[in-house]
Design a protein around this motif. Structure first.
Motif, short mmCIF file in Angstrom:
data_model
loop_
_atom_site.label_atom_id
_atom_site.label_comp_id
_atom_site.label_asym_id
_atom_site.label_seq_id
_atom_site.Cartn_x
_atom_site.Cartn_y
_atom_site.Cartn_z
N HIS A 95 0.87 -1.14 -0.02
CA HIS A 95 -0.04 0.21 0.05
C HIS A 95 0.94 1.17 0.09
O HIS A 95 2.15 1.09 0.29
CB HIS A 95 -0.93 0.13 1.18
CG HIS A 95 -0.32 -0.38 2.62
ND1 HIS A 95 0.23 -1.30 3.06
CD2 HIS A 95 0.29 0.74 3.28
CE1 HIS A 95 0.83 -0.94 3.94
NE2 HIS A 95 0.91 0.23 4.37
N THR A 96 0.42 2.42 -0.38
CA THR A 96 1.02 3.59 -0.49
C THR A 96 1.56 3.98 1.01
O THR A 96 0.70 4.43 1.87
CB THR A 96 0.26 4.83 -1.11
OG1 THR A 96 0.12 4.03 -2.48
CG2 THR A 96 1.43 5.90 -1.06
N VAL A 97 2.58 4.08 1.43
CA VAL A 97 3.22 4.57 2.75
C VAL A 97 3.34 5.90 2.52
O VAL A 97 4.11 6.41 1.86
CB VAL A 97 4.43 3.77 3.06
CG1 VAL A 97 4.98 4.23 4.43
CG2 VAL A 97 4.09 2.14 3.39
N ARG A 98 2.88 6.72 3.72
CA ARG A 98 2.85 8.21 3.63
C ARG A 98 3.53 8.75 4.75
O ARG A 98 3.46 9.90 5.08
CB ARG A 98 1.42 8.78 3.25
CG ARG A 98 1.09 8.42 1.81
CD ARG A 98 -0.48 9.27 1.49
NE ARG A 98 -0.81 8.90 0.19
CZ ARG A 98 -1.63 7.88 -0.24
NH1 ARG A 98 -2.20 7.31 0.71
NH2 ARG A 98 -1.94 7.80 -1.32
N ALA A 99 4.17 7.77 5.63
CA ALA A 99 4.90 8.13 6.82
C ALA A 99 6.08 7.04 6.84
O ALA A 99 5.66 5.97 7.26
CB ALA A 99 4.00 8.49 7.92
N ARG A 132 -6.56 2.35 3.84
CA ARG A 132 -6.43 1.53 2.82
C ARG A 132 -7.53 1.63 1.90
O ARG A 132 -8.52 1.74 2.09
CB ARG A 132 -6.65 0.04 3.36
CG ARG A 132 -5.43 -0.43 4.47
CD ARG A 132 -4.02 -0.50 3.66
NE ARG A 132 -2.96 -0.95 4.49
CZ ARG A 132 -2.39 -0.19 5.65
NH1 ARG A 132 -2.85 1.09 5.34
NH2 ARG A 132 -1.63 -0.71 6.24
N SER A 133 -6.90 1.88 0.72
CA SER A 133 -7.84 2.19 -0.49
C SER A 133 -8.66 0.90 -0.97
O SER A 133 -8.18 0.00 -0.94
CB SER A 133 -6.89 2.87 -1.67
OG SER A 133 -6.05 1.70 -1.78
N PRO A 134 -9.91 1.21 -1.32
CA PRO A 134 -10.57 0.20 -1.89
C PRO A 134 -10.33 -0.07 -3.34
O PRO A 134 -9.66 0.59 -4.09
CB PRO A 134 -12.03 0.76 -1.83
CG PRO A 134 -11.88 2.21 -1.88
CD PRO A 134 -10.70 2.41 -1.40
N ARG A 135 -10.92 -1.07 -3.97
CA ARG A 135 -10.68 -1.48 -5.37
C ARG A 135 -12.14 -1.50 -6.05
O ARG A 135 -13.12 -2.17 -5.19
CB ARG A 135 -10.11 -2.48 -5.50
CG ARG A 135 -8.48 -2.31 -5.43
CD ARG A 135 -7.65 -1.34 -6.10
NE ARG A 135 -6.29 -1.33 -5.89
CZ ARG A 135 -5.94 -0.44 -4.89
NH1 ARG A 135 -6.56 0.41 -4.17
NH2 ARG A 135 -4.62 -0.34 -4.94
N ARG A 136 -12.34 -1.30 -7.04
CA ARG A 136 -13.63 -1.56 -7.88
C ARG A 136 -13.76 -3.01 -7.85
O ARG A 136 -12.85 -3.80 -7.82
CB ARG A 136 -13.66 -1.38 -9.41
CG ARG A 136 -12.86 -0.03 -9.72
CD ARG A 136 -12.70 0.05 -11.24
NE ARG A 136 -13.64 -0.05 -12.16
CZ ARG A 136 -13.41 -0.04 -13.41
NH1 ARG A 136 -12.28 0.16 -13.93
NH2 ARG A 136 -14.41 -0.38 -14.27
N ALA A 175 4.87 8.15 -6.24
CA ALA A 175 4.11 9.45 -6.50
C ALA A 175 4.67 10.41 -7.50
O ALA A 175 5.66 10.58 -7.59
CB ALA A 175 4.08 10.19 -5.08
N PHE A 176 3.65 11.15 -8.19
CA PHE A 176 3.62 12.21 -8.84
C PHE A 176 4.42 13.42 -8.30
O PHE A 176 5.19 14.17 -8.71
CB PHE A 176 2.06 12.27 -9.40
CG PHE A 176 2.06 13.54 -10.28
CD1 PHE A 176 2.35 13.66 -11.67
CD2 PHE A 176 1.16 14.66 -9.96
CE1 PHE A 176 1.92 14.38 -12.50
CE2 PHE A 176 1.03 15.62 -10.83
CZ PHE A 176 1.47 15.64 -12.27
N ALA A 177 3.86 13.56 -7.02
CA ALA A 177 4.39 14.77 -6.24
C ALA A 177 5.87 14.64 -5.96
O ALA A 177 6.41 15.76 -5.96
CB ALA A 177 3.56 14.65 -4.69
N PHE A 178 6.45 13.63 -6.08
CA PHE A 178 8.00 13.65 -5.79
C PHE A 178 8.81 14.27 -6.87
O PHE A 178 10.01 14.45 -6.88
CB PHE A 178 8.43 12.00 -5.53
CG PHE A 178 7.69 11.28 -4.49
CD1 PHE A 178 7.06 11.89 -3.32
CD2 PHE A 178 7.85 9.95 -4.31
CE1 PHE A 178 6.65 11.32 -2.45
CE2 PHE A 178 7.53 9.29 -3.37
CZ PHE A 178 6.71 10.21 -2.44
#
Ligand SMILES: Cc1cc2nc3c(=O)[nH]c(=O)nc-3n(C[C@H](O)[C@H](O)[C@H](O)COP(=O)(O)O)c2cc1C
Length: 224
Positions: free
Chosen positions: A11-15, A206-210, A165-168
């Motif tokens: 998952h995307t770790v943001r810390a 945690r992000s869901p999926r379709r 990330a695009f932000a990076f």
């Protein structure tokens, strides 16, 4: 860790924790990831992996650029407009993440702080910047995508978290100057790697999926 475990746990770790990651570990990850397929085995990726002092300097420069109001200018532009269903998912992500973080809709200060965390590579001790020759097309971006997921899965095997990330890559001119990236390369994306700060609220979502049945159309299979 088997492949399905790695796919399901990534998952995307943001810390991140600031704990240093050895060059050897990063090279093992890159070696495994470079088994990724690519168009006619062209392996279009040029990878700049930054840690320590050069990364800290770049981190400060990027945050300063954001604070000075310099508009982000990724080498690869984002779409002007998303198809409506995608636009909806994009909004849902922002809404649900901010909800998980307890950030109110109109709280511009908190939103700015979130943007800054992305620009600051979410505090990761290592960031890999994936580049490719400017003359290449979306096919090679596809190859870099394959490489990206492979890097993140190999990191998971090593017990490390990651974020793509695009932000990076908001300030590619700063990345070029800091890491000697030549002008003929497009800075496509960045991948942060490090130990996840597992208890941090930034990592609670945690992000869901379709539903898979919505995205996948099957033909020619035997009825159950
Ligand atoms: C090309 C790409 C760019 C992304 N850019 C950002 C970003 O700038 N900031 C961010 O917080 N997450 C970014 N992400 C992470 C996505 O938001 C994330 O993958 C998605 O919400 C699914 O969540 P998960 O990775 O936790 O499963 C990016 C992902 C991809 C593949």
């Amino acid at each position: 860790m088997d492949v399905l475990q790695a796919l399901n746990s990534r998952h995307t770790v943001r810390a991140f924790l600031s704990e240093f990651i050895d060059a050897e570990v990063m090279l093992d990850i890159m070696e495994a990831a470079s088994r990724a397929p690519s168009w006619a085995n062209t392996q279009p990726w040029e990878i700049y992996v930054a840690a320590g002092e050069p990364l800290e300097r770049l981190r400060s420069e990027c945050v300063e650029a954001l604070r000075n109001g310099e508009p982000p200018g990724q080498d690869m532009p984002r779409p002007d407009k998303w198809p409506p269903e995608l636009e909806q998912r994009l909004h849902d992500l922002g809404r649900l993440r901010f909800q998980a973080l307890g950030i109110e809709r109109g709280d511009d200060g908190a939103r700015q702080a979130q943007a800054e965390m992305g620009i600051a590579f979410f505090g990761a001790p290592v960031v890999a910047f994936l580049c490719m020759d400017r003359s290449l097309t979306s096919w090679s971006v596809f190859d870099l995508g394959m490489l990206s997921q492979s890097i993140m899965l190999a990191a998971a095997e090593k017990g490390l978290g990651s974020a793509v990330a695009f932000a990076f890559v908001a300030y590619p001119q700063l990345i070029r100057a800091a890491l000697d990236v030549p002008d003929n390369l497009t800075v496509v994306i960045g991948i942060a790697v490090g130990k996840e700060d597992a208890g941090h609220v930034q990592n609670s979502y945690r992000s869901p999926r379709r539903p898979v049945a919505e995205a996948v159309r099957m033909a020619g299979f035997e009825p159950e």
